[in-house]
Motif scaffolding. Sequence first.
Motif, mmCIF file in Angstrom:
data_model
loop_
_atom_site.group_PDB
_atom_site.id
_atom_site.type_symbol
_atom_site.label_atom_id
_atom_site.label_comp_id
_atom_site.label_asym_id
_atom_site.label_seq_id
_atom_site.Cartn_x
_atom_site.Cartn_y
_atom_site.Cartn_z
ATOM 1 N N ILE B 42 0.819 -1.121 0.074
ATOM 2 C CA ILE B 42 0.035 -0.231 0.062
ATOM 3 C C ILE B 42 0.872 1.312 0.113
ATOM 4 O O ILE B 42 0.904 2.280 -0.768
ATOM 5 N N PHE B 45 2.437 2.888 -3.006
ATOM 6 C CA PHE B 45 1.829 3.662 -4.096
ATOM 7 C C PHE B 45 1.128 5.024 -3.166
ATOM 8 O O PHE B 45 0.384 5.772 -3.793
ATOM 9 N N LYS B 46 1.833 5.323 -2.299
ATOM 10 C CA LYS B 46 1.745 6.535 -1.399
ATOM 11 C C LYS B 46 2.934 7.526 -1.506
ATOM 12 O O LYS B 46 3.901 7.169 -2.004
ATOM 13 N N GLU B 54 -0.876 10.997 0.395
ATOM 14 C CA GLU B 54 -1.418 11.051 -0.923
ATOM 15 C C GLU B 54 -1.137 9.989 -1.789
ATOM 16 O O GLU B 54 -0.180 9.329 -1.705
ATOM 17 N N TRP B 55 -2.195 9.277 -2.652
ATOM 18 C CA TRP B 55 -1.925 8.181 -3.692
ATOM 19 C C TRP B 55 -1.158 8.941 -4.670
ATOM 20 O O TRP B 55 -1.518 10.067 -5.337
#
Lengths: 460, 325
Positions: B42, B45-46, B54-55
Motif C-alpha cells: 500500500i 503507492f503513496k 497522498e496516492w
Amino acid sequence: MKKKILAAVVAMASVLSLVGCGEKNTSSTSEPAASNGSDTSTTATDLKDDDDTLSILTWSSNGDLAKMIKMFCADKGISEDKVKFVACGESGEQGREAIAQYLKGDGDADLIICDADWVRIYANDDTLTLPMSELGITKDQYPDSYAYTSEGASNKDGVLKAPTFQATPGAFVYRSDLAEQYLGVKTPAEMTEKIKDWDTFLETAKTVAEKSENKCALQCTEGGLWQVWQCSRTQPWVVDNKLQMDNAEDFMDYAKNLLDAKGLSTVGQWSDGWTPAMQDGTAMGEFLPTWALTGTEGSKLYEFGGTDYVGKFEVCDAPSKYFWGGSYIAAATKINTKKTAADFIKFYTQDYDSMKKYCETEGDFMNNKKVMDDVVAAKSHKNPILKDNQDQFAILNNHVSEIDLKPTEYDSKIKGYWNDAVQLYLGLKTDVSDWGSTKEDAINWFKDQIAKDYPDLEVE
Amino acid sequence: MENTQAKPKKIVSYAKYGYIFIAPFFIVYAFFMLYPLINTFILSFKGNGSHLDEWVGFQNFQYLLFGGESRNARALQSSYWSSWGNTLLLWVGNFIIQLVLSLLLAVWFSDVRIKLKGSGFFKVAFYLPNIITAASVAGMFALLFANNKYGAVNSLLLDWGWIEDAFPFLNGAWSSRILVMIIQSWMWFGNTTLLLMSGIFGIDPSIYEAASIDGSSGANTFFHITMPILKPIFLYVFITSMIGGLQMFDIPYLFHEGNSLNNSLKTQAVLIYTNFHQTPANYGYSAAASVLLFIVTAALGMFIYRFNTDNTAPVKKKKHTTEGK
C-alpha cells in the motif's frame, strides 16, 4: 475437557508471551492538548501534574542531562526516580528520529531535548511539540539570553517552542608548546593575532608547515573548519523551499588551499585518529565549542589532555565568530507533568542562581548574559586541562552576542552530506571509483544527495 | 475400521487441538508479517516527505526505475541503480571467495585418503565468525583498517615502508568494497563449508573406492564425481546465498568512519533503510524499493523451486493413491 482447557491455556500463554513486551503507561491517557501556538498563555498557577514522573526524552550519550536531573532533584527536594531520563538512540544524530518514533508509542513523554541541528524539525511540527506558552513560559522571560538562541528556540513563525539552557560559542584550541616552537607565540592574545582572519590563518598554516617540515598542520579536521564557516553564511540552507549554496563553494576552495599548504590534516572529525593527532603533533589546533572545552570528564578537551598533555593546550579566538550545537528543551504534546516540566525549564533557562551554580560545577556555558559576565568577571573559573588553568569562558564570552543562527529543519542531514562532498573534492574520500573529484562533481554529488532525500525541495 | 463405524459418537476429532496449537504462529504471523507485508504494498503507492498520505499511483516506481524531469527524481534514480550495482558487486565478490574457500576445505576435510585430524575442531573454528554479531565484526574491521595512520594496518604498512601516507581504506570506494567482500566471506564460509561437507558425506563411498581402484587422480575424482553429485547442494548454496546477498545490510551499513554512510557500500537494503529513517520520511520510495526487491527475490525463489523439482529424474506415478477410493 481437561485437554481442551490445557490446550487453550498453552495457546494463550504463547500468544501473550509475545504481546507482553512494550511499556504500558496507564497514566499517559490525559489530554493530548492540541494548541497551535495561539497566545492563550497559561499562568504558572494553572499548571498541574497529572502524573508523578517527569520523563525527559534524549539520547543515551547525553551526559549533560543526567547531571542536570541530579542537580534539579537535589535542589527541589524531588526524589530522583521521579525525573526519568529516557534514552532514544545513542547519539544526537540518532535521537532526531528515535525521539519521533518514541512519541508515536504510548510511553510517557513530557520534555524533549533537541539538538541545534534538528531542533527546527520538532519546533515546526505542532503534532510533536507544544508552544511554551502552554507552560506559562514566554519570550519576555528571557531578557538575558543570547540573541541567537532565541532564533533556535522558536519555530518558523516565531512562536517560542524550545528554550535552551546553554549557549555554545566556539573558539580555537591549540597546543601551546607547538605554537611556541613553530610560531614563537607565547600567549593566547598573540595566537589570536596570528589567526585573526582567514587569509592570516592560511599564512600562519604555511609557516607552521614550513617550520615543521610538513609534519604539523595548523588545523586538524575539515569538519571543525566547516563548523566555523557555516556560521558565516548570510542565509539559511533553505529559503522558500530552495537550496542555497551561499559561501559553501568558497569554503571548498579555502579547504583545498589549506590542505595543499599542508595546513589541514587528513584526520576525520569523530574518528579514532582525532585525539592522537592532537597529541602527537600531527595537528596543532582544532575548533571546539563550549561543551567540548569543559575540563570535566567526557569532553573532547579532556580526552585531548589524556594523561600526558594536561596543561599543554590553550584557547584563543577563532578567525570568525561561530557556535556549534547546543541542546534545546521542548515540551511534548502529550505532556502530563506540566508543573514540574515548567519548573525544570525555568530552573535551567531563567533562574540566575541555579544557572550560575550549574555553570560553576559543570563548566557549561549558560544561556544567560548576567551569569556569564559575572563568572568571567569573578575570574574564579579554572580549566584544569588548559595551560595555567586558563578560563575558556573569558575567550568564549567575547563574541557570543554577535552570533546569529539561521536554522532550518534540514540542517543536520545537509551538514553530513556537505562534509562528504568537501572530502570528495579534497580527495579524502571517493564515491564511485575515482579519487579526486572536481569541484563541480563534488557540488553536483552534494546537490543530488539532498535532492533524492527531500522530494519537496527544489535543487537547481 | 468396523469398530469405529459401529460407534461413531466415540470419534474424537483431534484436529481442532492441532489448530489451537498452531494458532499462535498464525496470529503472530498475521500481526507481524502479513500486515506489514500488505502495508508495504500500500505504502509503495503513496507519497513521500510532506505528502505521505497522498496516492501517487506508480510514481515511486517510475522515479526509482526511470527517473523523471526534476533533479530529485533523477538523483533518486541514479542512487537506486548504483545501489543495485553495489549489491551485486558485493554479493558476487563475496560469493566467489567464499565458495572457493569452502569447496576446498570441504573436499579436504571429507577426503578419506587425507584423513585430516581434528576436523571437529576445525568445523567449530570455521563456524565461529558467524556467531559474532555483525556490529562487532564491522567495528573490529573498521578499527583495524582505520583511514588514518593510527589504524593497525596503516601503521604496519607505514612502519614497513610500503606506503608513504596512510591509505584511507574505509573511505575509498574499491578498498571498502573489497574489505566488505572479505568480511562477508569470512563470516559465512564456515556455514557454506558445513553445507558442502554434509553434501559430500552423502555421496556413496563405494563410488570413491571404485574411482581409486581405477586409478583416478584427486582432481579427476573431484571434477567427475564430487562436483556432479554435489550439484543440488551447490545450487541450494548458490540460491540461498544470493537471496542473503540481495538483502545484505549489516556490514555495509556499519562499515564506515564518522557519522556519514559510505556511498560505495550502499546496498538495496541500506537504501530502503535510509529512505525509511529520514525526517520527513520517504515511505513511498522505501516501500517501492522493497516491493521491487521482493519481486526480484520471489523470482529467484521460483528459480530454485524449478531446479529442485528435478525434471531429469524418472517420474514415478503413485497410481494407488488416486485409485484407492
